[in-house]
Design a protein around this motif. Sequence first.
Motif, PDB file in Angstrom:
ATOM      1  N   ILE A   1      10.368   7.819   9.063  1.00  0.00           N
ATOM      2  CA  ILE A   1      10.530   6.390   9.266  1.00  0.00           C
ATOM      3  C   ILE A   1      11.809   5.937   8.572  1.00  0.00           C
ATOM      4  CG2 ILE A   1       9.550   4.112   8.781  1.00  0.00           C
ATOM      5  CD1 ILE A   1       6.787   5.391   8.919  1.00  0.00           C
ATOM      6  N   GLU A   2      12.693   5.325   9.331  1.00  0.00           N
ATOM      7  CA  GLU A   2      13.915   4.771   8.756  1.00  0.00           C
ATOM      8  C   GLU A   2      13.594   3.388   8.178  1.00  0.00           C
ATOM      9  OE1 GLU A   2      16.726   6.390   8.613  1.00  0.00           O
ATOM     10  OE2 GLU A   2      16.188   8.099   9.911  1.00  0.00           O
ATOM     11  N   TYR A   3      14.089   3.101   6.974  1.00  0.00           N
ATOM     12  CA  TYR A   3      13.850   1.804   6.365  1.00  0.00           C
ATOM     13  C   TYR A   3      15.013   1.469   5.447  1.00  0.00           C
ATOM     14  CZ  TYR A   3      12.335   4.503   2.269  1.00  0.00           C
ATOM     15  OH  TYR A   3      12.281   5.382   1.204  1.00  0.00           O
ATOM     16  N   GLN A   4      15.157   0.196   5.149  1.00  0.00           N
ATOM     17  CA  GLN A   4      16.274  -0.270   4.325  1.00  0.00           C
ATOM     18  C   GLN A   4      16.101   0.179   2.873  1.00  0.00           C
ATOM     19  OE1 GLN A   4      16.453  -4.517   4.861  1.00  0.00           O
ATOM     20  NE2 GLN A   4      17.705  -4.354   6.711  1.00  0.00           N
ATOM     21  N   ASN A   5      17.218   0.391   2.206  1.00  0.00           N
ATOM     22  CA  ASN A   5      17.251   0.729   0.781  1.00  0.00           C
ATOM     23  C   ASN A   5      16.549   2.042   0.465  1.00  0.00           C
ATOM     24  OD1 ASN A   5      18.570  -1.761   0.255  1.00  0.00           O
ATOM     25  ND2 ASN A   5      16.570  -2.790   0.221  1.00  0.00           N
ATOM     26  N   ALA A   6      16.507   2.950   1.430  1.00  0.00           N
ATOM     27  CA  ALA A   6      15.858   4.239   1.196  1.00  0.00           C
ATOM     28  C   ALA A   6      16.539   4.999   0.062  1.00  0.00           C
ATOM     29  CB  ALA A   6      15.870   5.078   2.470  1.00  0.00           C
ATOM     30  N   GLY A   7      17.854   4.809  -0.089  1.00  0.00           N
ATOM     31  CA  GLY A   7      18.579   5.513  -1.134  1.00  0.00           C
ATOM     32  C   GLY A   7      18.188   5.103  -2.532  1.00  0.00           C
ATOM     33  N   ASP A   8      17.573   3.914  -2.667  1.00  0.00           N
ATOM     34  CA  ASP A   8      17.147   3.430  -3.983  1.00  0.00           C
ATOM     35  C   ASP A   8      15.691   3.764  -4.286  1.00  0.00           C
ATOM     36  OD1 ASP A   8      19.657   2.283  -4.406  1.00  0.00           O
ATOM     37  OD2 ASP A   8      19.067   0.429  -3.388  1.00  0.00           O
ATOM     38  N   THR A   9      14.976   4.292  -3.319  1.00  0.00           N
ATOM     39  CA  THR A   9      13.549   4.548  -3.484  1.00  0.00           C
ATOM     40  C   THR A   9      13.311   5.809  -4.299  1.00  0.00           C
ATOM     41  OG1 THR A   9      12.979   3.433  -1.422  1.00  0.00           O
ATOM     42  CG2 THR A   9      11.398   5.052  -2.252  1.00  0.00           C
ATOM     43  N   ASP A  10      12.373   5.736  -5.239  1.00  0.00           N
ATOM     44  CA  ASP A  10      11.970   6.897  -6.023  1.00  0.00           C
ATOM     45  C   ASP A  10      10.693   7.536  -5.483  1.00  0.00           C
ATOM     46  OD1 ASP A  10      13.936   7.054  -8.219  1.00  0.00           O
ATOM     47  OD2 ASP A  10      13.209   5.036  -8.675  1.00  0.00           O
ATOM     48  N   GLU A  11       9.740   6.706  -5.068  1.00  0.00           N
ATOM     49  CA  GLU A  11       8.480   7.265  -4.583  1.00  0.00           C
ATOM     50  C   GLU A  11       7.662   6.197  -3.868  1.00  0.00           C
ATOM     51  OE1 GLU A  11       5.636   8.355  -7.592  1.00  0.00           O
ATOM     52  OE2 GLU A  11       6.247   6.721  -8.924  1.00  0.00           O
ATOM     53  N   PHE A  12       6.754   6.669  -3.018  1.00  0.00           N
ATOM     54  CA  PHE A  12       5.721   5.828  -2.420  1.00  0.00           C
ATOM     55  C   PHE A  12       4.415   6.073  -3.166  1.00  0.00           C
ATOM     56  CE2 PHE A  12       8.873   5.883   0.884  1.00  0.00           C
ATOM     57  CZ  PHE A  12       8.780   4.622   1.463  1.00  0.00           C
ATOM     58  N   ILE A  13       3.615   5.008  -3.267  1.00  0.00           N
ATOM     59  CA  ILE A  13       2.347   5.077  -3.986  1.00  0.00           C
ATOM     60  C   ILE A  13       1.265   4.571  -3.050  1.00  0.00           C
ATOM     61  CG2 ILE A  13       1.118   4.409  -6.082  1.00  0.00           C
ATOM     62  CD1 ILE A  13       3.922   3.487  -7.172  1.00  0.00           C
ATOM     63  N   PHE A  14       0.255   5.405  -2.804  1.00  0.00           N
ATOM     64  CA  PHE A  14      -0.834   5.033  -1.911  1.00  0.00           C
ATOM     65  C   PHE A  14      -2.102   4.801  -2.729  1.00  0.00           C
ATOM     66  CE2 PHE A  14       1.723   7.979   0.887  1.00  0.00           C
ATOM     67  CZ  PHE A  14       2.312   6.961   1.630  1.00  0.00           C
ATOM     68  N   ALA A  15      -2.646   3.600  -2.658  1.00  0.00           N
ATOM     69  CA  ALA A  15      -3.885   3.290  -3.369  1.00  0.00           C
ATOM     70  C   ALA A  15      -5.081   3.720  -2.539  1.00  0.00           C
ATOM     71  CB  ALA A  15      -3.964   1.797  -3.679  1.00  0.00           C
ATOM     72  N   SER A  16      -6.175   4.062  -3.224  1.00  0.00           N
ATOM     73  CA  SER A  16      -7.368   4.521  -2.510  1.00  0.00           C
ATOM     74  C   SER A  16      -8.077   3.386  -1.785  1.00  0.00           C
ATOM     75  CB  SER A  16      -8.329   5.211  -3.485  1.00  0.00           C
ATOM     76  OG  SER A  16      -8.643   4.363  -4.572  1.00  0.00           O
ATOM     77  N   ASN A  17      -7.698   2.121  -2.051  1.00  0.00           N
ATOM     78  CA  ASN A  17      -8.298   1.003  -1.308  1.00  0.00           C
ATOM     79  C   ASN A  17      -7.507   0.666  -0.044  1.00  0.00           C
ATOM     80  OD1 ASN A  17      -5.998  -0.227  -2.295  1.00  0.00           O
ATOM     81  ND2 ASN A  17      -7.065  -2.017  -3.147  1.00  0.00           N
TER      82      ASN A  17
END
Length: 401
Positions: free
Chosen positions: A222-238
């Motif tokens: 998935i292409e998205y803005q500011n990807a170069g600044d992203t460190d990680e995605f966090i998925f909550a169990s809810n």
Amino acid sequence: GSDSGILWSYQASDEILFISQNRPDGYFYLTTEDDKLHIIKPDGEIYNVIQLPAAPFHQMSDTGRSPALFIEPIILPDGTIIEISDENTIYAMNIDGEILWEHIFESAPAEYPIQYELGNLYFIDNDAAMNAFDKNGLKWRFQTEAADIPADGIAVDQEGNIYYVVTDYSKGYLQAVSSEGENIWVVEAKTRDFYDELHISQDGKYLSLAEDLILTGMGELIEYQNAGDTDEFIFASNGQNFVRSLHTVSEWRPGSEGIEILGSGIVSEEDTTLRPPLGSSADSNGIVWLYYPETYTGGGIIVVWMSPDGEILGNHLFDRNFQTIISMDMDRSILTECIWFDDTNSIDCSSYSPYSQEAVWSAILQDIPSFNGGYIDGNMMYVFGENDEIYLINLGGPTAP
């Protein structure tokens, strides 16, 4: 806590290496240095001691990238005991020690196996193949053609599809395999951090590998803005999804620009020393836990709690040493810290909530004979003694962790 105390103790035959996960009937499984499996009833009585045919699998790291790999016995939902041995075999036995089947590896495990809720067991081997077992033995072995070196990532969705990461050292590739062992798709990772942990969203629609976000159904980045600044995605169990860029955490949802930011929160210098966090997680209540180092040289860990709408709720500093046991209850948003004091032979336990700077529960566990580490499981704490013994301790109290 007047309700706290030792429920039972057990003297093992040698140094305790592992305590395997409990079966639904509450039995305990201890593996000792002399290659014995001790099976203990919930009341502390011994049920059986099995001399294993070979030592449990262990492999020292030769890359310096990952620690040594030790694989403990794995208990399937029906009680079948799966052992992976140091002689390149995997075998199953019942609680009485009867061998049910045995399989010789084509290639040794490269990672600790993961167990899926349907009772299947998966692991990547050193040839970058995915192996699937159940209580009856080998189901299938899938050999990817993307690359022949395993990386660190593996995830399973609700349908039993498996995702894992392989590399040729210069690039990383995400491989999707069906529950029947068939190829679904392969996608080349953009991130250079393809040895990072692979995460999957609660609904199974998204995978993340560092800053890469992958749609599982299509196998598309998935292409998205500011990807170069992203460190990680966090998925909550809810089901809530977050993205972190250094000290900023934002909730997101799918949008026309790839992802749409719903709101953000920033960790300030008041809450931590602003060194980059070591990692993060999100609990069942959508609260994000950020783990910051106390000092440049290590020391303790500062946990910063952030609400789903970006509000800093609080923080707590805990030590990282062999005298401290930490438990994080991601269903109830509770952190419990238990500290051993050898001058009084006691363990001082306190539980903390994001919503309170004071402890929400505490207890002093006295008359503990010795301490050599341990861990918390629900309202129980397992403590290893200095002479190959183990104590099961009831933490007690209505608000115990």
